[in-house]
Design a protein around this motif. Sequence first.
Motif, PDB file in Angstrom:
ATOM      1  N   LEU A 181       0.821  -1.204   0.000  1.00 14.81           N
ATOM      2  CA  LEU A 181       0.000   0.000   0.000  1.00 14.81           C
ATOM      3  C   LEU A 181       0.860   1.260   0.000  1.00 14.81           C
ATOM      4  O   LEU A 181       0.531   2.248  -0.666  1.00 14.81           O
ATOM      5  N   GLU A 182       1.967   1.237   0.738  1.00  4.54           N
ATOM      6  CA  GLU A 182       2.867   2.384   0.751  1.00  4.54           C
ATOM      7  C   GLU A 182       3.470   2.604  -0.632  1.00  4.54           C
ATOM      8  O   GLU A 182       3.609   3.752  -1.092  1.00  4.54           O
ATOM      9  N   TRP A 183       3.831   1.529  -1.309  1.00  3.97           N
ATOM     10  CA  TRP A 183       4.360   1.639  -2.667  1.00  3.97           C
ATOM     11  C   TRP A 183       3.325   2.211  -3.622  1.00  3.97           C
ATOM     12  O   TRP A 183       3.636   3.056  -4.465  1.00  3.97           O
ATOM     13  N   MET A 184       2.071   1.778  -3.491  1.00  3.28           N
ATOM     14  CA  MET A 184       1.007   2.318  -4.333  1.00  3.28           C
ATOM     15  C   MET A 184       0.816   3.806  -4.079  1.00  3.28           C
ATOM     16  O   MET A 184       0.579   4.592  -5.011  1.00  3.28           O
ATOM     17  N   ARG A 185       0.944   4.202  -2.811  1.00  3.87           N
ATOM     18  CA  ARG A 185       0.682   5.593  -2.440  1.00  3.87           C
ATOM     19  C   ARG A 185       1.870   6.505  -2.689  1.00  3.87           C
ATOM     20  O   ARG A 185       1.740   7.728  -2.571  1.00  3.87           O
ATOM     21  N   THR A 186       3.020   5.946  -2.986  1.00  5.90           N
ATOM     22  CA  THR A 186       4.197   6.765  -3.270  1.00  5.90           C
ATOM     23  C   THR A 186       4.648   6.546  -4.714  1.00  5.90           C
ATOM     24  O   THR A 186       4.436   7.394  -5.573  1.00  5.90           O
ATOM     25  N   SER A 187       5.244   5.406  -4.983  1.00  7.91           N
ATOM     26  CA  SER A 187       5.802   5.154  -6.317  1.00  7.91           C
ATOM     27  C   SER A 187       4.752   5.295  -7.417  1.00  7.91           C
ATOM     28  O   SER A 187       5.011   5.903  -8.460  1.00  7.91           O
ATOM     29  N   MET A 188       3.563   4.744  -7.212  1.00 12.27           N
ATOM     30  CA  MET A 188       2.523   4.817  -8.238  1.00 12.27           C
ATOM     31  C   MET A 188       1.835   6.175  -8.243  1.00 12.27           C
ATOM     32  O   MET A 188       1.646   6.789  -9.292  1.00 12.27           O
ATOM     33  N   LYS A 189       1.476   6.642  -7.067  1.00 10.78           N
ATOM     34  CA  LYS A 189       0.720   7.896  -6.963  1.00 10.78           C
ATOM     35  C   LYS A 189       1.579   9.107  -7.342  1.00 10.78           C
ATOM     36  O   LYS A 189       1.103  10.027  -8.020  1.00 10.78           O
ATOM     37  N   ASP A 190       2.825   9.110  -6.935  1.00 10.32           N
ATOM     38  CA  ASP A 190       3.673  10.282  -7.146  1.00 10.32           C
ATOM     39  C   ASP A 190       3.929  10.572  -8.618  1.00 10.32           C
ATOM     40  O   ASP A 190       4.231  11.726  -8.983  1.00 10.32           O
ATOM     41  N   VAL A 191       3.819   9.561  -9.458  1.00 17.23           N
ATOM     42  CA  VAL A 191       4.006   9.796 -10.898  1.00 17.23           C
ATOM     43  C   VAL A 191       2.675   9.860 -11.634  1.00 17.23           C
ATOM     44  O   VAL A 191       2.626   9.882 -12.860  1.00 17.23           O
ATOM     45  N   GLY A 192       1.577   9.851 -10.885  1.00 18.55           N
ATOM     46  CA  GLY A 192       0.271  10.052 -11.484  1.00 18.55           C
ATOM     47  C   GLY A 192      -0.373   8.810 -12.061  1.00 18.55           C
ATOM     48  O   GLY A 192      -1.336   8.908 -12.830  1.00 18.55           O
ATOM     49  N   PHE A 193       0.116   7.616 -11.676  1.00 21.82           N
ATOM     50  CA  PHE A 193      -0.449   6.385 -12.223  1.00 21.82           C
ATOM     51  C   PHE A 193      -1.678   5.905 -11.451  1.00 21.82           C
ATOM     52  O   PHE A 193      -2.396   5.022 -11.921  1.00 21.82           O
TER      53      PHE A 193
END
Length: 236
Positions: A181-193
């Motif tokens: 969930l942290e990866w989704m909220r940072t790596s994915m979310k931060d680049v707009g995916f």
Amino acid sequence: MPELRQNIVDDLTSVTTESWRTFRIMSEMVQALDTLNALNVNCISIFGSARAAPDSIQYQDAEKIARLLAGAGFGVITGGGPGIMEAANKGACEAGGESVGLHIHLQHEQNCNNYVKTRCDFRYFFIRKFMFLKYAMAYIVMPGGMGTIDEFSDAFVPAQTGRTRPIPIILYDSSFWSGLLEWMRTSMKDVGFIRETEISKLVTVCDTPEDVISHLRKIISCRQTETSLHVSSDCI
């Protein structure tokens, strides 16, 4: 002429019989629909590792969750195999509830567990995935490996894209799922995916069997008050 390669693995290896796979797919889907349409109870799909041992906390929690679901009037759908699947089928079966197993035939896979009351057999993953989605009011995703991640995604993406109603997805055990969930909220979310609202709308994390049942009761109570097919934001 180069060798023509295909990715589907089954026993239809002759080029002259390739088209007959269509009829096998149709037959498999019709049989599953007929079997599952006969269910007279709302069901919850439970996923998790086939490798969980009976003495593990994950196995024991899955069994307790299924018992509580059966006691609350729900049926349980699993992949029909060992580990978490066996635990969930066992809990539902021994509590007198509906216990469904959607068993996939694999080259190096286990047999169906002994606690399945209603069984469907599949050669093709995509048909099995459709049945999980069609007949579940909610998904409970226990700790597991890549197959479990795949099943989590199978529930998330159709709801995210509006191809199905928002199916409640419960990730069980925050200590296991927090990294994803942290990866989704940072790596994915931060680049707009992905958007944070998509995650928070569809995914809930629970840490006890009682929390799972309490959350599902809240969801169902909210849905029963809705006049449309959409769930209000307060219910998610």
